[in-house]
Design a protein around this motif. Structure first.
Motif, PDB file in Angstrom:
ATOM      1  N   TYR A  65     -40.460 -55.806  18.596  1.00 18.58           N
ATOM      2  CA  TYR A  65     -41.068 -55.564  17.279  1.00 18.58           C
ATOM      3  C   TYR A  65     -41.767 -56.815  16.748  1.00 18.58           C
ATOM      4  O   TYR A  65     -42.180 -56.851  15.583  1.00 18.58           O
ATOM      5  N   ALA A  66     -41.898 -57.830  17.576  1.00 22.43           N
ATOM      6  CA  ALA A  66     -42.475 -59.102  17.124  1.00 22.43           C
ATOM      7  C   ALA A  66     -43.936 -58.939  16.723  1.00 22.43           C
ATOM      8  O   ALA A  66     -44.701 -58.222  17.381  1.00 22.43           O
ATOM      9  N   SER A  67     -44.319 -59.599  15.649  1.00 22.18           N
ATOM     10  CA  SER A  67     -45.727 -59.614  15.258  1.00 22.18           C
ATOM     11  C   SER A  67     -46.477 -60.603  16.148  1.00 22.18           C
ATOM     12  O   SER A  67     -45.863 -61.370  16.910  1.00 22.18           O
ATOM     13  N   LYS A  68     -47.782 -60.606  16.032  1.00 20.93           N
ATOM     14  CA  LYS A  68     -48.598 -61.495  16.857  1.00 20.93           C
ATOM     15  C   LYS A  68     -48.197 -62.955  16.656  1.00 20.93           C
ATOM     16  O   LYS A  68     -48.169 -63.743  17.610  1.00 20.93           O
ATOM     17  N   ASP A  69     -47.873 -63.316  15.422  1.00 20.96           N
ATOM     18  CA  ASP A  69     -47.504 -64.698  15.100  1.00 20.96           C
ATOM     19  C   ASP A  69     -46.093 -65.056  15.571  1.00 20.96           C
ATOM     20  O   ASP A  69     -45.742 -66.245  15.635  1.00 20.96           O
ATOM     21  N   GLU A  70     -45.285 -64.046  15.866  1.00 21.96           N
ATOM     22  CA  GLU A  70     -43.899 -64.283  16.260  1.00 21.96           C
ATOM     23  C   GLU A  70     -43.673 -64.270  17.770  1.00 21.96           C
ATOM     24  O   GLU A  70     -42.579 -64.586  18.235  1.00 21.96           O
ATOM     25  N   SER A 104     -45.399 -54.495  20.933  1.00 21.23           N
ATOM     26  CA  SER A 104     -45.347 -54.493  19.469  1.00 21.23           C
ATOM     27  C   SER A 104     -46.627 -53.922  18.878  1.00 21.23           C
ATOM     28  O   SER A 104     -46.605 -53.276  17.825  1.00 21.23           O
ATOM     29  N   GLY A 105     -47.755 -54.137  19.568  1.00 16.22           N
ATOM     30  CA  GLY A 105     -49.035 -53.610  19.094  1.00 16.22           C
ATOM     31  C   GLY A 105     -49.057 -52.094  19.043  1.00 16.22           C
ATOM     32  O   GLY A 105     -49.598 -51.498  18.107  1.00 16.22           O
ATOM     33  N   LYS A 108     -47.093 -50.978  16.014  1.00 20.40           N
ATOM     34  CA  LYS A 108     -47.862 -51.172  14.783  1.00 20.40           C
ATOM     35  C   LYS A 108     -48.996 -50.159  14.685  1.00 20.40           C
ATOM     36  O   LYS A 108     -49.326 -49.694  13.592  1.00 20.40           O
ATOM     37  N   GLU A 236     -52.994 -56.464  21.669  1.00 19.52           N
ATOM     38  CA  GLU A 236     -52.586 -55.478  20.678  1.00 19.52           C
ATOM     39  C   GLU A 236     -53.618 -54.367  20.547  1.00 19.52           C
ATOM     40  O   GLU A 236     -54.770 -54.636  20.206  1.00 19.52           O
ATOM     41  N   GLN A 238     -55.691 -51.595  18.689  1.00 20.50           N
ATOM     42  CA  GLN A 238     -56.098 -51.469  17.292  1.00 20.50           C
ATOM     43  C   GLN A 238     -56.409 -50.005  16.964  1.00 20.50           C
ATOM     44  O   GLN A 238     -56.461 -49.154  17.847  1.00 20.50           O
TER      45      GLN A 238
END
Length: 246
Positions: A65-70, A104-105, A108, A236, A238
């Motif tokens: 579940y990590a975001s791009k920054d994580e 994660s992408g 989202k 990710e 889109q």
């Protein structure tokens, strides 16, 4: 019953010992072995996803579940937890980062698509009305609407004189898909619209389009589109990738 029992035993007992034995022989954890194999794109990412979700370590489970920054932080945690020597395994970090971005992408992307689906068409919303008018202009560039509420809407496959009633099931997602296709593929969209008016083999263009939106949405919701996006998008996925699939 037997299948459920086997799945339980494999996931909770046999799989642990199999991983342990393979690590003793290879000196590498399961994640490393997946990244080292000849598997590419979706095959690799799906196996990484399963491995992380099946882990007993909460940090590894949550990494999907990590975001791009994580992502970088999550990879560092995984390296520490699994005691991975990245000086010996130089390609591991980049491969795992790509997989995490894809995993994660996709999660989202589903949330973004779901938000659009839940957004009801509102005739008092200027943006909604502008998108509806834009759809008409792309499909019928040589014919002007006589009024906002008119039987002309039936000419592009809506059921009545006000299209907003046809968007109830898929909300703004249905309109967004129709508009994306008409805007980016105007020639094809108009050809399909022309064929929909065949007196014997015709169909309601807009209604069929909304039904296709529902099919695409359900495929995404149930996880069947992951393979498609893992193969297609190097990172990710889109919202435009979902529209492109549609």
């Amino acid at each position: 019953m037997i299948v459920h029992l086997w799945n339980y035993l494999y996931r909770n007992i046999f799989r642990f010992w199999l991983k342990w034995i393979l690590r003793q022989f290879t000196g590498k954890c399961e994640l490393q072995r997946i990244c080292d194999s000849s598997k590419k794109r979706a095959e690799r990412t799906l196996e990484i996803e399963y491995s992380l979700e099946s882990s007993k370590c909460k940090a590894l489970q949550s990494s999907v579940y990590a975001s791009k920054d994580e992502v970088e932080k999550c990879v560092a945690i995984i390296i520490t937890e699994k005691k991975i020597n990245i000086q010996k395994d130089t390609g591991f970090v980049s491969k795992l980062q790509l997989c995490l971005l894809q995993i994660s992408g996709c999660k989202k992307l589903y949330l973004a698509v779901e938000d659009l689906r839940k957004q009801l068409y509102n005739s008092d919303n200027k943006e909604h009305e502008e998108q509806l008018m834009e759809l008409w202009n792309w499909l019928m560039p040589h014919e002007k609407l006589k009024a906002r509420i008119t039987k002309q809407w039936c000419d592009i496959g809506f059921q009545g004189d006000d299209p907003k009633t046809d968007f109830r099931g898929m909300g703004m997602l249905g309109l967004t898909n129709l508009l994306y296709f008409s805007k980016h593929y105007p020639r094809e969209a108009r050809q399909i619209l022309a064929r929909s008016n065949n007196p014997k083999l015709g169909y309601s263009y807009a209604i069929v389009g909304i039904n296709l939106t529902e099919m695409a949405y359900n495929l995404l919701k149930n996880g069947f589109l992951k393979t498609h996006f893992y193969n297609l998008v190097p990172g990710e996925p889109q919202l435009k990738d979902f529209h492109q699939f549609y």
